[in-house]
Scaffold this active site. Structure first.
Site, PDB file in Angstrom:
ATOM      1  N   ARG A  21       0.840  -1.219   0.000  1.00  8.31           N
ATOM      2  CA  ARG A  21       0.000   0.000   0.000  1.00  8.31           C
ATOM      3  C   ARG A  21       0.867   1.259   0.000  1.00  8.31           C
ATOM      4  O   ARG A  21       0.639   2.201  -0.777  1.00  8.31           O
ATOM      5  CB  ARG A  21      -0.915  -0.039   1.234  1.00  8.31           C
ATOM      6  CG  ARG A  21      -1.719   1.224   1.475  1.00  8.31           C
ATOM      7  CD  ARG A  21      -2.563   1.026   2.736  1.00  8.31           C
ATOM      8  NE  ARG A  21      -3.320   2.206   3.082  1.00  8.31           N
ATOM      9  CZ  ARG A  21      -2.885   3.158   3.902  1.00  8.31           C
ATOM     10  NH1 ARG A  21      -1.675   3.072   4.445  1.00  8.31           N
ATOM     11  NH2 ARG A  21      -3.644   4.197   4.173  1.00  8.31           N
ATOM     12  N   ARG A  72       8.159 -20.048  -3.864  1.00 11.38           N
ATOM     13  CA  ARG A  72       9.620 -20.221  -3.954  1.00 11.38           C
ATOM     14  C   ARG A  72       9.952 -20.433  -5.423  1.00 11.38           C
ATOM     15  O   ARG A  72       9.392 -21.320  -6.069  1.00 11.38           O
ATOM     16  CB  ARG A  72      10.076 -21.452  -3.165  1.00 11.38           C
ATOM     17  CG  ARG A  72       9.990 -21.259  -1.657  1.00 11.38           C
ATOM     18  CD  ARG A  72      11.189 -21.834  -0.932  1.00 11.38           C
ATOM     19  NE  ARG A  72      10.989 -21.785   0.508  1.00 11.38           N
ATOM     20  CZ  ARG A  72      11.204 -20.705   1.261  1.00 11.38           C
ATOM     21  NH1 ARG A  72      11.618 -19.586   0.715  1.00 11.38           N
ATOM     22  NH2 ARG A  72      11.002 -20.748   2.569  1.00 11.38           N
ATOM     23  N   GLY A 102      12.626 -11.293   2.597  1.00  9.99           N
ATOM     24  CA  GLY A 102      13.756 -11.651   3.446  1.00  9.99           C
ATOM     25  C   GLY A 102      15.014 -11.915   2.635  1.00  9.99           C
ATOM     26  O   GLY A 102      15.151 -11.445   1.499  1.00  9.99           O
ATOM     27  N   ILE A 127       9.913 -12.388   9.263  1.00 12.49           N
ATOM     28  CA  ILE A 127       9.733 -12.554  10.710  1.00 12.49           C
ATOM     29  C   ILE A 127      11.069 -12.833  11.402  1.00 12.49           C
ATOM     30  O   ILE A 127      11.205 -12.628  12.596  1.00 12.49           O
ATOM     31  CB  ILE A 127       8.726 -13.687  11.043  1.00 12.49           C
ATOM     32  CG1 ILE A 127       9.224 -15.060  10.573  1.00 12.49           C
ATOM     33  CG2 ILE A 127       7.363 -13.383  10.466  1.00 12.49           C
ATOM     34  CD1 ILE A 127       8.416 -16.225  11.148  1.00 12.49           C
ATOM     35  N   ASP A 128      12.053 -13.336  10.633  1.00  9.99           N
ATOM     36  CA  ASP A 128      13.315 -13.791  11.236  1.00  9.99           C
ATOM     37  C   ASP A 128      14.198 -12.649  11.769  1.00  9.99           C
ATOM     38  O   ASP A 128      15.066 -12.881  12.592  1.00  9.99           O
ATOM     39  CB  ASP A 128      14.123 -14.598  10.210  1.00  9.99           C
ATOM     40  CG  ASP A 128      13.314 -15.744   9.614  1.00  9.99           C
ATOM     41  OD1 ASP A 128      12.398 -16.240  10.300  1.00  9.99           O
ATOM     42  OD2 ASP A 128      13.579 -16.131   8.464  1.00  9.99           O
ATOM     43  N   GLU A 188      11.983 -19.659  31.547  1.00 10.76           N
ATOM     44  CA  GLU A 188      13.124 -20.094  32.361  1.00 10.76           C
ATOM     45  C   GLU A 188      14.393 -20.292  31.543  1.00 10.76           C
ATOM     46  O   GLU A 188      15.497 -20.184  32.055  1.00 10.76           O
ATOM     47  CB  GLU A 188      12.780 -21.416  33.072  1.00 10.76           C
ATOM     48  CG  GLU A 188      11.939 -21.275  34.328  1.00 10.76           C
ATOM     49  CD  GLU A 188      10.511 -20.830  34.062  1.00 10.76           C
ATOM     50  OE1 GLU A 188      10.016 -21.064  32.938  1.00 10.76           O
ATOM     51  OE2 GLU A 188       9.909 -20.240  34.969  1.00 10.76           O
ATOM     52  N   LYS A 214       9.892 -25.486  42.626  1.00 15.78           N
ATOM     53  CA  LYS A 214       9.610 -24.848  41.330  1.00 15.78           C
ATOM     54  C   LYS A 214       9.278 -25.937  40.318  1.00 15.78           C
ATOM     55  O   LYS A 214      10.125 -26.728  39.937  1.00 15.78           O
ATOM     56  CB  LYS A 214      10.836 -24.050  40.860  1.00 15.78           C
ATOM     57  CG  LYS A 214      10.602 -23.360  39.540  1.00 15.78           C
ATOM     58  CD  LYS A 214      11.712 -22.382  39.203  1.00 15.78           C
ATOM     59  CE  LYS A 214      11.552 -21.795  37.809  1.00 15.78           C
ATOM     60  NZ  LYS A 214      10.265 -21.203  37.518  1.00 15.78           N
ATOM     61  N   GLU A 223      14.056 -22.729  16.200  1.00 13.03           N
ATOM     62  CA  GLU A 223      14.085 -23.842  15.228  1.00 13.03           C
ATOM     63  C   GLU A 223      15.459 -24.050  14.587  1.00 13.03           C
ATOM     64  O   GLU A 223      15.787 -25.159  14.170  1.00 13.03           O
ATOM     65  CB  GLU A 223      13.053 -23.608  14.111  1.00 13.03           C
ATOM     66  CG  GLU A 223      13.358 -22.389  13.251  1.00 13.03           C
ATOM     67  CD  GLU A 223      12.514 -22.272  11.981  1.00 13.03           C
ATOM     68  OE1 GLU A 223      11.620 -23.096  11.763  1.00 13.03           O
ATOM     69  OE2 GLU A 223      12.775 -21.327  11.209  1.00 13.03           O
TER      70      GLU A 223
HETATM   71  O1  F6P Z   1      11.897 -16.986   6.675  1.00  7.12           O
HETATM   72  C1  F6P Z   1      10.630 -17.041   7.256  1.00  7.12           C
HETATM   73  C2  F6P Z   1      10.319 -18.442   7.722  1.00  7.12           C
HETATM   74  O2  F6P Z   1       9.025 -18.430   8.305  1.00  7.12           O
HETATM   75  C3  F6P Z   1      11.342 -19.049   8.680  1.00  7.12           C
HETATM   76  O3  F6P Z   1      11.207 -18.563   9.993  1.00  7.12           O
HETATM   77  C4  F6P Z   1      11.055 -20.513   8.522  1.00  7.12           C
HETATM   78  O4  F6P Z   1      12.189 -21.284   8.824  1.00  7.12           O
HETATM   79  C5  F6P Z   1      10.707 -20.627   7.061  1.00  7.12           C
HETATM   80  O5  F6P Z   1      10.289 -19.333   6.636  1.00  7.12           O
HETATM   81  C6  F6P Z   1       9.627 -21.605   6.766  1.00  7.12           C
HETATM   82  O6  F6P Z   1       9.501 -21.696   5.380  1.00  7.12           O
HETATM   83  P1  F6P Z   1       8.303 -22.457   4.652  1.00  7.12           P
HETATM   84  O7  F6P Z   1       7.077 -21.631   4.818  1.00  7.12           O
HETATM   85  O8  F6P Z   1       8.750 -22.540   3.242  1.00  7.12           O
HETATM   86  O9  F6P Z   1       8.161 -23.770   5.339  1.00  7.12           O
END
Ligand code: F6P
Length: 319
Positions: A21, A72, A102, A127-128, A188, A214, A223
């Site tokens: 936008r 992709r 990204g 998001i990374d 934690e 605790k 990940e």
């Molecule tokens: O780069 C953004 C992201 O969401 C990463 O955090 C994650 O590893 C990857 O893309 C997942 O990719 P896909 O949606 O192709 O599984």
């Protein structure tokens, strides 16, 4: 030669529509036409395009995903794909491109500018938050808030049932989301790619804590470092305590963008159009002390080092 028409290519995450936008309306304001490229670089290869005007970007500022769709495009990595992309640019008389995404998208943008002299400006959106020399990418703040909301809900069960939870978050090879969520969520432990971890030491801490009363632990796992499911099995085997794992996955990439991401989208979008019209190319938009700036795309796609130790220390201190 003046720029009369530009193309936009996107990946997906919260805040991308707000960026489209901002780009479209800033360009239209300057009398420049805009063509949306559908399905990322695939659309550029296959000439899958859609004209965009002021009205086509109405009512999207609060929507997640991308109205242009994305994919992709492995074909773009090969010369043949790049030549096809170039043909689409020429066929549609595009004088420049704005690429929103990204690391992969910005690498594609750099290829077009560097190898084929296409005027290109990149806008960092993932998001990374792993774009080098970019303090904040569009989408990262929303992802942290989405993950935090989920984690707060998990805490309700963790506390009620006195369990150990391992919560896996996204982020590719970057621990940004994990560190922020762990600190904001009062967790934690956090396991990130940028720091070694010792599972036996973590188990010792859990056992010691359990002995002192605790009984609830939430461990955030990035990940890019480990799988929550694998760690969950090891921890339950060593501590003999009940564990559960949750993979937050793609919920972190969707949803309505936060105010922070919408504001960033507006600022980055307008700045990118301005840069392109001022003949800047092969550059990525960034922030320097909250002022908008440009860095070479080549620099932006290099590995980013993030600050880990101060966040990690604070997480442990507040446990
Ligand atoms: O780069 C953004 C992201 O969401 C990463 O955090 C994650 O590893 C990857 O893309 C997942 O990719 P896909 O949606 O192709 O599984």
């Amino acid at each position: 030669m003046a720029i009369k028409k530009i193309g936009i290519i996107t990946r997906d995450c919260a805040g991308i529509n707000a960026t489209i936008r901002a780009v479209v309306r800033s360009a239209v304001h300057c009398g420049v036409g805009v063509l949306g490229i559908k399905r990322g670089f695939s659309g550029l290869i296959e000439n899958d395009v859609q004209p965009l005007d002021r009205c086509s970007v109405s009512g999207i500022v609060n929507h997640g995903g991308t109205i242009l769709k994305t994919a992709r495009a492995t074909e773009f990595k090969r010369k043949q794909g790049q030549i096809k992309a170039l043909r689409t640019i020429q066929k549609n008389a595009l004088d420049g491109l704005i690429v929103i995404g990204g690391n992969g998208s910005l690498a594609g943008a750099h290829t077009l500018a560097d190898k084929y002299s296409v005027p290109v400006i990149g806008i960092p959106a993932t998001i990374d938050n792993d774009i080098n020399q970019v303090p904040m990418t569009i989408g990262a703040d929303t992802a942290v808030n989405v993950a935090l909301e989920a984690l707060d809900k998990i805490r309700d069960t963790a506390t009620s049932l006195e369990r150990i939870f391992l919560v896996e978050v996204m982020g590719r090879a970057c621990g940004y989301i994990a560190l922020r969520v762990a600190l904001a969520g009062g967790c934690e432990e956090v396991i990130v790619p940028e720091k070694q971890f010792d599972i036996k030491k973590i188990c010792k801490e859990i056992t010691k804590g359990y002995g002192q009363g605790k009984i609830t632990w939430i461990i955030v796992v990035a990940e890019g470092k480990a799988r929550a499911a694998d760690l969950s099995k090891i921890i339950s085997k060593i501590t003999k305590l009940e564990t559960r794992e949750v993979v937050l996955g793609h919920i972190q990439r969707g949803g309505a963008p936060t105010a922070f991401d919408r504001i960033l989208a507006a600022r980055y979008g307008q700045f990118a159009v301005n840069a392109l019209l001022n003949k800047k190319t092969d550059k990525c938009v960034t922030l320097k002390n909250d002022n908008l700036a440009l860095i070479p795309l080549k620099t932006a796609i290099e590995k980013k080092d993030i600050e880990v130790s101060s966040y990690y220390k604070l997480i442990k201190l507040l446990t």
